[in-house]
Motif scaffolding. Sequence first.
Motif, short mmCIF file in Angstrom:
data_model
loop_
_atom_site.label_atom_id
_atom_site.label_comp_id
_atom_site.label_asym_id
_atom_site.label_seq_id
_atom_site.Cartn_x
_atom_site.Cartn_y
_atom_site.Cartn_z
N ALA A 32 0.85 -1.14 -0.02
CA ALA A 32 0.03 -0.03 -0.10
C ALA A 32 0.92 1.19 0.04
O ALA A 32 1.99 1.22 0.54
CB ALA A 32 -0.95 0.00 1.17
N THR A 33 0.29 2.42 -0.76
CA THR A 33 1.14 3.64 -0.68
C THR A 33 1.16 4.22 0.70
O THR A 33 0.09 3.94 1.30
CB THR A 33 0.55 4.66 -1.72
N ASP A 34 1.79 5.39 1.08
CA ASP A 34 1.70 5.96 2.20
C ASP A 34 0.33 6.70 2.17
O ASP A 34 -0.28 6.59 3.43
CB ASP A 34 2.79 7.17 2.26
N THR A 35 -0.17 7.22 1.25
CA THR A 35 -1.50 7.81 1.12
C THR A 35 -2.48 6.80 1.27
O THR A 35 -3.61 7.11 2.22
CB THR A 35 -1.57 8.69 -0.01
N GLU A 36 -2.43 5.56 0.82
CA GLU A 36 -3.51 4.55 1.00
C GLU A 36 -3.29 4.25 2.65
O GLU A 36 -4.69 4.03 2.93
CB GLU A 36 -3.05 3.15 0.06
N VAL A 37 -2.47 4.16 3.08
CA VAL A 37 -2.32 3.85 4.49
C VAL A 37 -2.97 4.71 5.36
O VAL A 37 -3.85 4.60 6.10
CB VAL A 37 -0.80 3.68 4.97
N LEU A 38 -2.59 6.07 4.92
CA LEU A 38 -3.55 6.96 5.80
C LEU A 38 -4.88 7.07 5.65
O LEU A 38 -5.54 7.23 6.43
CB LEU A 38 -2.76 8.50 5.39
#
Length: 190
Positions: A32-38
């Motif tokens: 998962a991308t960092d934005t997706e995690v957020l």
Amino acid sequence: VGDALSGRSGEKLLSPITSKGDTFFVRHHADATDTEVLIIALFIVLLEPSAEDTAEWAAGLAPLAAQAADEQAGWATAAAPAGYYDPFQRLIDDKWHKETCEAVKKAVDGWEGRGAREGVTVAHLLSYHSGLNKHPDHGGLGGQPPRKRPPKRFNTWAATRVADLIYRRGPVLRAALGFSPGVTRLPNGF
């Protein structure tokens, strides 16, 4: 102000995981991308029925984040506590209303630090959820499957990143969503 594993004493610094173009995720990619995690952390905080239950879940999974980051694709989900995937499955199964997506979009717009990204829209969030719902066996996000299909989205080491973010920054996530400190039940309509 960073994602899980972003330089705590004794841990290696996890390189940012980003996407290109106007999407905040990478199709058919288990990381998962960092934005997706957020975004997923915000949805879990927003939609879980109890802040205490969410905190307990995150506290059970977050300690595995460093090991999972070291192993990444090799991390065995069997190492995770029972029920670790439940919040993710609830997100996939639940309907995401426009108002819910608006709250998450607003929180992402105001976020500073790892995972911050401009241009996430309600339409992006609804499309992402539709992909998670329609293609869970293709890594959660559709299109033509690669030769080797990735596991369900967040049925990977990425789950520990979400849990760690909630564990460490739960009050900040709640504030970004407009919750008062100490709110344990969500208002009706979400």
